[in-house]
Design a protein around this motif. Structure first.
Motif, mmCIF file in Angstrom:
data_model
loop_
_atom_site.group_PDB
_atom_site.id
_atom_site.type_symbol
_atom_site.label_atom_id
_atom_site.label_comp_id
_atom_site.label_asym_id
_atom_site.label_seq_id
_atom_site.Cartn_x
_atom_site.Cartn_y
_atom_site.Cartn_z
ATOM 1 N N SER A 121 0.819 -1.214 0.000
ATOM 2 C CA SER A 121 0.000 0.000 0.000
ATOM 3 C C SER A 121 0.853 1.264 0.000
ATOM 4 O O SER A 121 0.432 2.300 -0.519
ATOM 5 C CB SER A 121 -0.925 -0.004 1.217
ATOM 6 N N ILE A 122 2.058 1.185 0.557
ATOM 7 C CA ILE A 122 2.912 2.373 0.580
ATOM 8 C C ILE A 122 3.332 2.775 -0.830
ATOM 9 O O ILE A 122 3.549 3.959 -1.118
ATOM 10 C CB ILE A 122 4.145 2.132 1.481
ATOM 11 N N VAL A 123 3.420 1.795 -1.736
ATOM 12 C CA VAL A 123 3.740 2.093 -3.134
ATOM 13 C C VAL A 123 2.619 2.915 -3.761
ATOM 14 O O VAL A 123 2.874 3.867 -4.523
ATOM 15 C CB VAL A 123 3.983 0.791 -3.915
ATOM 16 N N MET A 124 1.364 2.563 -3.445
ATOM 17 C CA MET A 124 0.226 3.337 -3.948
ATOM 18 C C MET A 124 0.265 4.768 -3.427
ATOM 19 O O MET A 124 -0.018 5.723 -4.156
ATOM 20 C CB MET A 124 -1.088 2.661 -3.532
ATOM 21 N N GLY A 125 0.628 4.913 -2.149
ATOM 22 C CA GLY A 125 0.726 6.250 -1.578
ATOM 23 C C GLY A 125 1.801 7.084 -2.258
ATOM 24 O O GLY A 125 1.583 8.268 -2.567
ATOM 25 N N LEU A 126 2.954 6.489 -2.518
ATOM 26 C CA LEU A 126 4.028 7.210 -3.199
ATOM 27 C C LEU A 126 3.637 7.560 -4.632
ATOM 28 O O LEU A 126 3.987 8.632 -5.135
ATOM 29 C CB LEU A 126 5.298 6.362 -3.191
ATOM 30 N N PHE A 127 2.906 6.640 -5.284
ATOM 31 C CA PHE A 127 2.469 6.903 -6.655
ATOM 32 C C PHE A 127 1.525 8.105 -6.707
ATOM 33 O O PHE A 127 1.691 9.010 -7.537
ATOM 34 C CB PHE A 127 1.788 5.665 -7.220
ATOM 35 N N VAL A 128 0.534 8.144 -5.810
ATOM 36 C CA VAL A 128 -0.410 9.258 -5.783
ATOM 37 C C VAL A 128 0.289 10.541 -5.342
ATOM 38 O O VAL A 128 -0.029 11.631 -5.820
ATOM 39 C CB VAL A 128 -1.598 8.927 -4.851
ATOM 40 N N TYR A 129 1.253 10.416 -4.451
ATOM 41 C CA TYR A 129 2.046 11.588 -4.045
ATOM 42 C C TYR A 129 2.751 12.194 -5.251
ATOM 43 O O TYR A 129 2.839 13.419 -5.392
ATOM 44 C CB TYR A 129 3.065 11.172 -2.986
ATOM 45 N N THR A 130 3.218 11.330 -6.161
ATOM 46 C CA THR A 130 3.950 11.803 -7.338
ATOM 47 C C THR A 130 3.030 12.418 -8.382
ATOM 48 O O THR A 130 3.379 13.433 -9.007
ATOM 49 C CB THR A 130 4.746 10.644 -7.969
ATOM 50 N N ILE A 131 1.838 11.818 -8.576
ATOM 51 C CA ILE A 131 0.979 12.273 -9.675
ATOM 52 C C ILE A 131 -0.048 13.321 -9.257
ATOM 53 O O ILE A 131 -0.601 14.012 -10.116
ATOM 54 C CB ILE A 131 0.250 11.084 -10.333
ATOM 55 N N ILE A 132 -0.309 13.462 -7.945
ATOM 56 C CA ILE A 132 -1.331 14.421 -7.504
ATOM 57 C C ILE A 132 -0.753 15.463 -6.548
ATOM 58 O O ILE A 132 -0.902 16.669 -6.768
ATOM 59 C CB ILE A 132 -2.521 13.692 -6.837
ATOM 60 N N VAL A 133 -0.089 15.014 -5.482
ATOM 61 C CA VAL A 133 0.361 15.957 -4.447
ATOM 62 C C VAL A 133 1.431 16.901 -4.982
ATOM 63 O O VAL A 133 1.311 18.131 -4.847
ATOM 64 C CB VAL A 133 0.880 15.189 -3.215
ATOM 65 N N LEU A 134 2.479 16.359 -5.594
ATOM 66 C CA LEU A 134 3.553 17.211 -6.106
ATOM 67 C C LEU A 134 3.083 18.160 -7.209
ATOM 68 O O LEU A 134 3.386 19.361 -7.164
ATOM 69 C CB LEU A 134 4.718 16.351 -6.592
ATOM 70 N N PRO A 135 2.330 17.670 -8.233
ATOM 71 C CA PRO A 135 1.852 18.619 -9.251
ATOM 72 C C PRO A 135 0.938 19.699 -8.688
ATOM 73 O O PRO A 135 1.031 20.861 -9.107
ATOM 74 C CB PRO A 135 1.104 17.712 -10.242
ATOM 75 N N SER A 136 0.038 19.344 -7.760
ATOM 76 C CA SER A 136 -0.849 20.363 -7.185
ATOM 77 C C SER A 136 -0.057 21.378 -6.373
ATOM 78 O O SER A 136 -0.402 22.566 -6.346
ATOM 79 C CB SER A 136 -1.915 19.701 -6.310
ATOM 80 N N THR A 137 1.018 20.947 -5.726
ATOM 81 C CA THR A 137 1.868 21.879 -4.986
ATOM 82 C C THR A 137 2.550 22.857 -5.931
ATOM 83 O O THR A 137 2.617 24.072 -5.659
ATOM 84 C CB THR A 137 2.925 21.107 -4.173
ATOM 85 N N LEU A 138 3.048 22.348 -7.052
ATOM 86 C CA LEU A 138 3.737 23.207 -8.016
ATOM 87 C C LEU A 138 2.773 24.153 -8.719
ATOM 88 O O LEU A 138 3.084 25.332 -8.925
ATOM 89 C CB LEU A 138 4.474 22.343 -9.048
ATOM 90 N N LEU A 139 1.594 23.655 -9.088
ATOM 91 C CA LEU A 139 0.641 24.474 -9.842
ATOM 92 C C LEU A 139 0.035 25.586 -8.992
ATOM 93 O O LEU A 139 -0.307 26.653 -9.509
ATOM 94 C CB LEU A 139 -0.467 23.585 -10.418
ATOM 95 N N THR A 140 -0.135 25.316 -7.697
ATOM 96 C CA THR A 140 -0.761 26.308 -6.806
ATOM 97 C C THR A 140 0.260 27.039 -5.939
ATOM 98 O O THR A 140 -0.123 27.759 -5.020
ATOM 99 C CB THR A 140 -1.799 25.631 -5.896
ATOM 100 N N HIS A 141 1.564 26.839 -6.222
ATOM 101 C CA HIS A 141 2.645 27.478 -5.468
ATOM 102 C C HIS A 141 2.558 27.187 -3.976
ATOM 103 O O HIS A 141 2.807 28.055 -3.135
ATOM 104 C CB HIS A 141 2.642 28.997 -5.702
ATOM 105 N N GLY A 142 2.159 25.952 -3.665
ATOM 106 C CA GLY A 142 2.154 25.503 -2.276
ATOM 107 C C GLY A 142 0.866 25.719 -1.526
ATOM 108 O O GLY A 142 0.721 25.244 -0.394
ATOM 109 N N SER A 143 -0.115 26.415 -2.113
ATOM 110 C CA SER A 143 -1.372 26.652 -1.401
ATOM 111 C C SER A 143 -2.203 25.375 -1.290
ATOM 112 O O SER A 143 -2.995 25.219 -0.365
ATOM 113 C CB SER A 143 -2.182 27.743 -2.101
ATOM 114 N N THR A 144 -2.033 24.458 -2.229
ATOM 115 C CA THR A 144 -2.706 23.160 -2.181
ATOM 116 C C THR A 144 -1.663 22.071 -2.361
ATOM 117 O O THR A 144 -0.927 22.081 -3.350
ATOM 118 C CB THR A 144 -3.769 23.042 -3.285
ATOM 119 N N SER A 145 -1.597 21.168 -1.412
ATOM 120 C CA SER A 145 -0.612 20.089 -1.521
ATOM 121 C C SER A 145 -1.254 18.769 -1.115
ATOM 122 O O SER A 145 -1.923 18.124 -1.924
ATOM 123 C CB SER A 145 0.613 20.398 -0.664
#
Length: 288
Positions: free
Chosen positions: A116-140
């Motif tokens: 399950s930790i692999v799934m968490g890292l995968f979603v962190y890569t495809i959702i959390v990191l891009p949303s952080t970059l696109l919103t300049h940290g306001s949404t992570s």
């Protein structure tokens, strides 16, 4: 002839005896788990557990974590169920006995055992990191990201169960419907899925039980929040994450809250399973 009959009776009695012993062992461990979680967390089982938030620490409760868990879990199930049922239906009815179908079943079985930790890292890569970059940290980190991670865990369970349940439907039912001129899509939706719906619902409930106690994916996606929030775009607390956090704390009051949270999760899954079986049994009687 008499010796053969006696040998079969002895083998049958031995099999029944071993089955009864295995059942008793399983029930004993289940009762032991329930009792231990209740005994360890009974000091924290009061009204404030359901009314106060985790920001108060040992004097608080788990209300925000409970709300967060419900939102994240049902977000995951809401995403995984339609995709899983459609994919399982396609495998059973349109890709059955094909090389592509067998390949997808093999890959789905691999996903069933994926950490399950692999799934968490995968979603962190495809959702959390891009949303952080696109919103300049306001949404992570967010509850939605946690729901997507749990959906990836629940998806192979639902696909496998739907596929197996539909393949268990007798082929004579398909032949009878097709001989009457029923289109394939109507046969699948109105006959086959209805015939296998109890198994499909059971698969969805198994997937919900599977993701209810997941901690690792939520540490990389939902992250946690000591305050109440129902906005899935914000950081969100969950019971498994709070249990993990409080279990590592040296405070006895927080340990009691962690045990109480474990008891709440266990009872939630147990009551959900019992309620679903009751509803399904009443539906079956009414149709008979």
């Amino acid at each position: 002839m008499g010796s053969l009959y006696l040998r079969r009776r002895i083998v049958n009695w031995l099999a029944m005896f071993l089955s009864a012993i295995a059942t008793l062992i399983g029930l004993t461990f289940l009762a032991w788990i329930l009792w231990e979680t209740l005994r360890q967390g009974i000091s924290a089982l009061d009204l404030k557990l359901f009314t106060k938030i985790t920001a108060y620490g040992g004097d608080g409760g788990l209300s925000n974590a409970m709300v967060g868990s419900l939102i994240i879990n049902f977000t995951g199930i809401a995403i995984a169920t339609p995709i899983g049922v459609l994919a399982g239906t396609w495998l059973a009815e349109y890709a059955n006995r094909t090389k592509l179908g067998e390949t997808i079943r093999f890959l789905n079985d691999i996903l069933l055992s994926a950490p399950s930790i692999v799934m968490g890292l995968f979603v962190y890569t495809i959702i959390v990191l891009p949303s952080t970059l696109l919103t300049h940290g306001s949404t992570s980190f967010s509850g939605f990201a946690g729901g997507v991670a749990l959906a990836l865990i629940a998806l192979p369970v639902i696909v496998r169960t739907t596929d197996e349940m539909l393949r268990l439907v007798p082929s004579t039912l398909r032949e009878a419907a097709l001989s009457l001129g029923v289109p394939q899509w109507k046969l699948t939706l109105q006959i086959l899925i209805r015939a296998a719906r109890s198994g499909i619902i059971t698969g969805v409930l198994l997937a919900l039980a599977r993701i209810s106690g997941e901690t690792a994916p939520l540490l990389f996606t939902a992250f946690g929040n000591n305050y109440m929030t129902v906005n899935p775009i914000e950081k969100m607390s969950s019971l498994p994450q709070i249990i993990y956090q409080y279990a590592n704390d040296p405070g006895e009051s927080l340990h009691a809250l962690a045990w109480a949270g474990a008891f709440v999760i266990t009872m939630f899954v147990l009551l959900l399973s019992l309620a679903s079986r009751l509803i399904l049994s009443r539906t079956k009687v009414s149709h008979d």
